[in-house]
Motif scaffolding. Structure first.
Motif, PDB file in Angstrom:
ATOM      1  N   GLN A   1     -24.129  16.509  70.740  1.00  0.00           N
ATOM      2  CA  GLN A   1     -22.784  16.084  70.319  1.00  0.00           C
ATOM      3  C   GLN A   1     -22.863  15.194  69.089  1.00  0.00           C
ATOM      4  N   VAL A   2     -21.723  15.098  68.409  1.00  0.00           N
ATOM      5  CA  VAL A   2     -21.616  14.250  67.223  1.00  0.00           C
ATOM      6  C   VAL A   2     -20.330  13.450  67.325  1.00  0.00           C
ATOM      7  N   GLN A   3     -20.449  12.150  67.234  1.00  0.00           N
ATOM      8  CA  GLN A   3     -19.252  11.304  67.124  1.00  0.00           C
ATOM      9  C   GLN A   3     -19.085  10.898  65.665  1.00  0.00           C
ATOM     10  N   LEU A   4     -17.832  10.918  65.219  1.00  0.00           N
ATOM     11  CA  LEU A   4     -17.515  10.618  63.826  1.00  0.00           C
ATOM     12  C   LEU A   4     -16.478   9.505  63.780  1.00  0.00           C
ATOM     13  N   VAL A   5     -16.709   8.534  62.932  1.00  0.00           N
ATOM     14  CA  VAL A   5     -15.768   7.425  62.785  1.00  0.00           C
ATOM     15  C   VAL A   5     -15.404   7.278  61.315  1.00  0.00           C
ATOM     16  N   GLU A   6     -14.123   7.474  61.013  1.00  0.00           N
ATOM     17  CA  GLU A   6     -13.647   7.359  59.631  1.00  0.00           C
ATOM     18  C   GLU A   6     -13.147   5.941  59.367  1.00  0.00           C
ATOM     19  N   SER A   7     -13.177   5.570  58.113  1.00  0.00           N
ATOM     20  CA  SER A   7     -12.608   4.302  57.673  1.00  0.00           C
ATOM     21  C   SER A   7     -12.268   4.413  56.194  1.00  0.00           C
ATOM     22  N   GLY A   8     -11.474   3.453  55.713  1.00  0.00           N
ATOM     23  CA  GLY A   8     -11.195   3.388  54.292  1.00  0.00           C
ATOM     24  C   GLY A   8      -9.814   3.831  53.871  1.00  0.00           C
ATOM     25  N   GLY A   9      -9.013   4.307  54.805  1.00  0.00           N
ATOM     26  CA  GLY A   9      -7.656   4.697  54.436  1.00  0.00           C
ATOM     27  C   GLY A   9      -6.784   3.497  54.137  1.00  0.00           C
ATOM     28  N   GLY A  10      -5.578   3.766  53.665  1.00  0.00           N
ATOM     29  CA  GLY A  10      -4.663   2.673  53.375  1.00  0.00           C
ATOM     30  C   GLY A  10      -3.537   3.124  52.484  1.00  0.00           C
ATOM     31  N   LEU A  11      -2.836   2.131  51.946  1.00  0.00           N
ATOM     32  CA  LEU A  11      -1.697   2.360  51.052  1.00  0.00           C
ATOM     33  C   LEU A  11      -2.116   2.069  49.618  1.00  0.00           C
ATOM     34  N   VAL A  12      -1.824   2.975  48.722  1.00  0.00           N
ATOM     35  CA  VAL A  12      -2.193   2.803  47.324  1.00  0.00           C
ATOM     36  C   VAL A  12      -1.094   3.395  46.456  1.00  0.00           C
ATOM     37  N   GLN A  13      -0.952   2.856  45.257  1.00  0.00           N
ATOM     38  CA  GLN A  13       0.027   3.392  44.324  1.00  0.00           C
ATOM     39  C   GLN A  13      -0.514   4.647  43.645  1.00  0.00           C
ATOM     40  N   ALA A  14       0.387   5.483  43.193  1.00  0.00           N
ATOM     41  CA  ALA A  14      -0.015   6.680  42.464  1.00  0.00           C
ATOM     42  C   ALA A  14      -0.894   6.295  41.280  1.00  0.00           C
ATOM     43  N   GLY A  15      -1.956   7.073  41.090  1.00  0.00           N
ATOM     44  CA  GLY A  15      -2.914   6.771  40.043  1.00  0.00           C
ATOM     45  C   GLY A  15      -4.074   5.917  40.499  1.00  0.00           C
ATOM     46  N   GLY A  16      -3.965   5.374  41.693  1.00  0.00           N
ATOM     47  CA  GLY A  16      -5.005   4.506  42.223  1.00  0.00           C
ATOM     48  C   GLY A  16      -6.139   5.274  42.874  1.00  0.00           C
ATOM     49  N   SER A  17      -7.056   4.526  43.464  1.00  0.00           N
ATOM     50  CA  SER A  17      -8.251   5.114  44.074  1.00  0.00           C
ATOM     51  C   SER A  17      -8.477   4.552  45.469  1.00  0.00           C
ATOM     52  N   LEU A  18      -9.121   5.357  46.289  1.00  0.00           N
ATOM     53  CA  LEU A  18      -9.580   4.943  47.603  1.00  0.00           C
ATOM     54  C   LEU A  18     -10.902   5.648  47.881  1.00  0.00           C
ATOM     55  N   ARG A  19     -11.731   5.025  48.726  1.00  0.00           N
ATOM     56  CA  ARG A  19     -12.939   5.691  49.186  1.00  0.00           C
ATOM     57  C   ARG A  19     -12.940   5.722  50.707  1.00  0.00           C
ATOM     58  N   LEU A  20     -13.019   6.922  51.231  1.00  0.00           N
ATOM     59  CA  LEU A  20     -13.111   7.109  52.674  1.00  0.00           C
ATOM     60  C   LEU A  20     -14.574   7.229  53.085  1.00  0.00           C
ATOM     61  N   SER A  21     -14.869   6.714  54.261  1.00  0.00           N
ATOM     62  CA  SER A  21     -16.217   6.813  54.817  1.00  0.00           C
ATOM     63  C   SER A  21     -16.164   7.482  56.182  1.00  0.00           C
ATOM     64  N   CYS A  22     -17.196   8.235  56.488  1.00  0.00           N
ATOM     65  CA  CYS A  22     -17.310   8.887  57.793  1.00  0.00           C
ATOM     66  C   CYS A  22     -18.727   8.644  58.297  1.00  0.00           C
ATOM     67  N   ALA A  23     -18.834   7.837  59.342  1.00  0.00           N
ATOM     68  CA  ALA A  23     -20.138   7.524  59.924  1.00  0.00           C
ATOM     69  C   ALA A  23     -20.391   8.436  61.117  1.00  0.00           C
ATOM     70  N   ALA A  24     -21.549   9.085  61.106  1.00  0.00           N
ATOM     71  CA  ALA A  24     -21.911  10.015  62.178  1.00  0.00           C
ATOM     72  C   ALA A  24     -22.877   9.354  63.154  1.00  0.00           C
ATOM     73  N   SER A  25     -22.845   9.847  64.394  1.00  0.00           N
ATOM     74  CA  SER A  25     -23.682   9.253  65.442  1.00  0.00           C
ATOM     75  C   SER A  25     -25.107   9.802  65.436  1.00  0.00           C
ATOM     76  N   ARG A  26     -25.376  10.806  64.610  1.00  0.00           N
ATOM     77  CA  ARG A  26     -26.720  11.354  64.530  1.00  0.00           C
ATOM     78  C   ARG A  26     -27.088  11.607  63.086  1.00  0.00           C
ATOM     79  N   ASN A  27     -28.345  11.859  62.859  1.00  0.00           N
ATOM     80  CA  ASN A  27     -28.841  12.098  61.510  1.00  0.00           C
ATOM     81  C   ASN A  27     -28.068  13.243  60.867  1.00  0.00           C
ATOM     82  N   ILE A  28     -27.404  12.970  59.745  1.00  0.00           N
ATOM     83  CA  ILE A  28     -26.554  13.986  59.141  1.00  0.00           C
ATOM     84  C   ILE A  28     -27.361  15.113  58.509  1.00  0.00           C
ATOM     85  N   PHE A  29     -28.652  14.899  58.335  1.00  0.00           N
ATOM     86  CA  PHE A  29     -29.470  15.974  57.786  1.00  0.00           C
ATOM     87  C   PHE A  29     -29.584  17.111  58.788  1.00  0.00           C
TER      88      PHE A  29
END
Length: 115
Positions: A1-29
């Motif tokens: 099995q693989v558990q995934l946890v996202e983070s990094g969302g939010g509110l931003v104005q048009a033209g702005g930037s965000l970075r989302l992250s997804c951490a996996a419970s096992r080696n992603i390779f």
């Protein structure tokens, strides 16, 4: 099995930037492919970007040139760098992993782009 946890969302104005992250419970390779999908209000879930364990990437036409998917194997994390955001990018973004023929999903993170 693989558990995934996202983070990094939010509110931003048009033209702005965000970075989302997804951490996996096992080696992603060991995971054949990981990716980001999104589901906007009243819309079906759609592919945003994917990256395979060999490093090949694929993007939806709507985000090409603005979004970049990458991974950091040592941290078991996949990122989605989103630049030049538009109101139509507003959605819940979900991380996905394809492992041994099974698709796993994170809980989703909300991205809201104001005009």
């Amino acid at each position: 099995q693989v558990q995934l946890v996202e983070s990094g969302g939010g509110l931003v104005q048009a033209g702005g930037s965000l970075r989302l992250s997804c951490a996996a419970s096992r080696n992603i390779f060991s995971i054949s492919a990981m990716g980001w999908y999104r589901q906007g209000p009243g819309k079906q879930r759609e592919l945003v970007a994917t990256i395979t364990n060999s490093g090949s990437t694929n993007y939806a036409d709507s985000v090409k040139g603005r979004f970049t998917i990458s991974r950091e194997t040592a941290k078991r994390t996949v990122y989605l760098q989103m630049n030049s955001l538009k109101p139509e990018d507003t959605a819940v973004y979900y991380c996905n992993a394809q492992f041994l023929g099974v698709a796993y999903w994170g809980q989703g993170t909300q991205v809201t782009v104001s005009s």
